[in-house]
Structures are given as C-alpha cells and as structure tokens.
Design a protein around this motif. Structure first.
Motif, short mmCIF file in Angstrom:
data_model
loop_
_atom_site.label_atom_id
_atom_site.label_comp_id
_atom_site.label_asym_id
_atom_site.label_seq_id
_atom_site.Cartn_x
_atom_site.Cartn_y
_atom_site.Cartn_z
N THR A 179 11.53 1.08 1.98
CA THR A 179 10.63 1.61 2.47
C THR A 179 10.95 3.15 2.74
OG1 THR A 179 11.18 1.41 4.60
CG2 THR A 179 9.44 0.19 2.89
N GLY A 180 12.12 3.45 2.73
CA GLY A 180 12.37 5.01 3.14
C GLY A 180 12.07 5.06 4.97
N ASP A 181 12.42 5.91 5.09
CA ASP A 181 11.77 6.19 6.56
C ASP A 181 10.84 6.76 6.75
OD1 ASP A 181 14.25 6.24 7.40
OD2 ASP A 181 14.70 8.86 8.18
N THR A 182 9.65 5.65 7.49
CA THR A 182 8.65 5.75 7.19
C THR A 182 7.77 5.25 8.01
OG1 THR A 182 6.26 5.46 5.91
CG2 THR A 182 8.11 3.29 5.99
N SER A 183 6.06 5.59 8.78
CA SER A 183 5.31 4.52 9.92
C SER A 183 4.46 3.54 9.07
CB SER A 183 3.94 6.18 9.93
OG SER A 183 3.18 6.46 9.25
N TYR A 184 3.40 2.98 9.28
CA TYR A 184 3.06 2.30 8.69
C TYR A 184 1.90 2.41 7.35
CZ TYR A 184 0.34 -1.93 8.18
OH TYR A 184 0.29 -3.19 7.45
N ASP A 185 1.89 3.94 7.73
CA ASP A 185 1.00 4.59 6.96
C ASP A 185 0.36 4.91 5.80
OD1 ASP A 185 -1.68 5.49 6.79
OD2 ASP A 185 -1.32 7.78 7.22
N ILE A 186 1.64 4.15 4.66
CA ILE A 186 1.95 4.13 3.54
C ILE A 186 0.83 4.20 2.20
CG2 ILE A 186 3.37 3.48 1.59
CD1 ILE A 186 5.35 2.28 3.88
N PRO A 187 0.69 4.95 1.78
CA PRO A 187 -0.43 5.12 0.76
C PRO A 187 -0.65 4.22 -0.18
CG PRO A 187 0.66 7.05 0.52
CD PRO A 187 1.33 6.24 1.25
N GLN A 188 -1.92 3.24 -0.40
CA GLN A 188 -1.66 2.38 -1.52
C GLN A 188 -1.17 2.26 -2.05
OE1 GLN A 188 -3.10 -0.48 -0.36
NE2 GLN A 188 -3.07 -1.01 -2.59
N ALA A 189 -1.68 3.84 -3.22
CA ALA A 189 -0.41 3.71 -4.92
C ALA A 189 1.57 3.67 -4.56
CB ALA A 189 -1.04 4.70 -5.92
N SER A 190 1.79 3.88 -3.19
CA SER A 190 3.30 3.79 -3.00
C SER A 190 3.58 2.13 -2.59
CB SER A 190 3.27 3.98 -2.36
OG SER A 190 3.17 5.71 -2.24
N ARG A 191 2.59 1.55 -1.98
CA ARG A 191 2.41 0.51 -1.24
C ARG A 191 2.85 -0.45 -2.81
NH1 ARG A 191 0.21 -1.74 3.54
NH2 ARG A 191 0.56 0.09 5.55
N GLU A 192 1.77 -0.01 -3.78
CA GLU A 192 2.28 -1.11 -5.15
C GLU A 192 3.07 -0.90 -5.95
OE1 GLU A 192 -2.22 -0.04 -6.86
OE2 GLU A 192 -3.21 -1.09 -5.61
#
Length: 280
Positions: A179-192
């Motif tokens: 995931t890298g350093d990230t909040s939970y607010d990951i864009p949908q395209a990135s989740r895919e």
C-alpha cells in the motif's frame, strides 16, 4: 518471487531510541526489531533483486538478513525513512537503477524522481534514475511493476503492484501488493490495481484506539465509528484489515508499525516484524 521484510517499522522504529515504554521494553527483552520500512524482492527466475524503499537502516538490514545487493530500487515517496538510505550506494553498489514517479507534486514543485536526482546528484555515476508514470507498468529486476497512487498528505505517495511476468505452463504469476504510506482514502482505481495479491503489505501504524491521542483524532470511520485512518496520513490496524478484505488479499502482513501499540497487542498476528520471508 521471494519477499523479505527488511524493515517493518515507522519513522522511529521499535524499539525507539530513548524510549522505555512497555512495548519498546518488551521488544528489547524478546530481541524483536522493527527498523525503518524496506522490502527486498528476489526474482528467482532471473537472479535479480528489487529493493522497495531505501531505509536509513539499509546497512543493518542487509547485513542482518544476508540478502543480495539490489539490482534496482523503487522510491515510493520522499520522506526520509523511505529514501535516506540511498547514500549507502556509495562504495557499495556500482550501478543501481532507481525507479520513481514522474508526477509533479504541488507541495514540492517536483516529482519524486526529480527529488531523488537532486538530493543524490553526487551519486550520478552510480544511479540511473527512471522517471515512471503512475498507473503504467514498467519492468524492473525482471518484474512487472506499477506505481499506484495512494493518499499520504501533504505529499504524493505511491503503493506498488509487483508481479512476475507470465510464463507458459507456470499458472498464475505471483503478485505482491504494497500500500505504501497511506490513509484509508485510497482511490478506487488504485484499490483495483492492488487487488487479488498473493501477499499484501499494508500500512497499519497504530490500532484504532490510539486515535484518541492524535491532535485531530481519527478519520474514515466505519459504520461502528471505528476510525480507519490515524489523523490524515496512515491507516489504523482496523483500516488495514478492512482494506485487505476488500482487496481480496490471499495473505496480509501489517507493516510501518509504530511503538504506540499496547505491549500486549504489539507483536500479535498479523503485525509483521523484521526478517519475515515469503515465497510466492
């Protein structure tokens, strides 16, 4: 693909220097270490290896784990705990390909790749900086790699999808997602892009209960009011576990872990510690 977790800690690591909290004390008693974040990925087909982020603890990590020096490295963002080990290339590695995003960060006015070039201009003869477009796969150390935009304000930051190129008769290629350093607010395209991995390494800096100690508390609460983000920058344990479920990860290890976990929770599954290895 052989994955070695070189560093599984946050910016101060565990044990933290000068800290005698219960968690740091227990880590010392058990000989457990979480140094600053870095992952070594060995390509057993080609004999090459890839380093994800270059920790300030590079020397200690490489000597301790006995892994091969990298043929290539990826820098996910410019915070010191993911970048400042790059100076160890000097008199250690003669030729290193370094891959980083080419997207200009409004906060800094330059891309991650440009920042690496500027900060390490004295290593220009040893480093070959590759400016890569997020979302577009590229080849590094024999792997197909994609930089995946995530959410780590105020800086641009990227997760990764790393997979072996398919070979006839070998079945589905192994996939590592970070995931890298990230909040939970990951864009949908990135989740895919991060979905359906054999192994997911997810940022989980603290348990949700620690959000009461953050100046702005937690964010991205679930239906039960549990925060999935600590402040604005990192996922909580609960957020990372929820993300893993949504991404259909086969296996999950929680990384970038801080010493703020209570001692009775700090070394429980699926929280990772340095030195873990996985063959995918």
């Amino acid at each position: 693909m052989r994955v070695t977790l070189l560093g599984t800690g946050d910016t101060t690591g565990t044990p933290t220097v000068g800290c005698d909290c219960d968690t740091c004390s227990l880590a010392r008693e058990r000989g457990i270490s979480r140094t600053r974040f870095s992952v070594h990925v060995e390509n057993e087909r080609t004999g090459e290896s890839l380093l994800v982020d270059v920790s300030p603890d590079f020397r200690t990590q490489m000597l301790r784990q006995g892994v091969s020096l990298p043929d290539a490295a990826i820098v996910t963002h410019i915070h010191f705990d993911h970048l400042d080990g790059l100076g160890n290339v000097y008199r250690t590695i003669d030729d290193l390909a370094v891959y980083a995003a080419n997207e200009t960060d409004p906060e800094t006015g330059e891309s991650v790749a440009e920042t690496v070039e500027r900060r390490y201009d004295y290593l220009a003869r040893r480093l070959e900086i590759h400016h890569e477009t997020p979302g577009e796969p590229f080849r590094a150390a024999g792997f197909d790699v994609t930089l995946v935009p995530v959410s780590h304000p105020p800086l641009l930051c990227y997760g990764l999808r790393i997979e072996e190129p398919p070979v006839d008769g070998d079945g589905d290629p192994a996939v590592l997602a970070i995931t890298g350093d990230t909040s939970y607010d990951i864009p949908q395209a990135s989740r895919e892009a991060l979905s359906d991995a054999d192994l997911l390494l997810a940022d989980a800096i603290v348990p949700a209960s620690s959000c009461v100690h953050h100046p702005i508390g937690g964010n991205h609460h679930d239906e039960n009011g549990v925060p999935h983000t600590f402040g604005t920058k990192h996922m909580t344990r609960e957020g990372a576990l929820q993300l893993a479920e949504e991404l259909n990860a086969d296996r999950i290890r929680l990384v970038h872990v801080a010493h703020f976990y209570p001692a009775d929770e700090a070394f429980e599954e699926p929280l990772a510690v340095d030195g873990e290895r996985y063959d995918l």
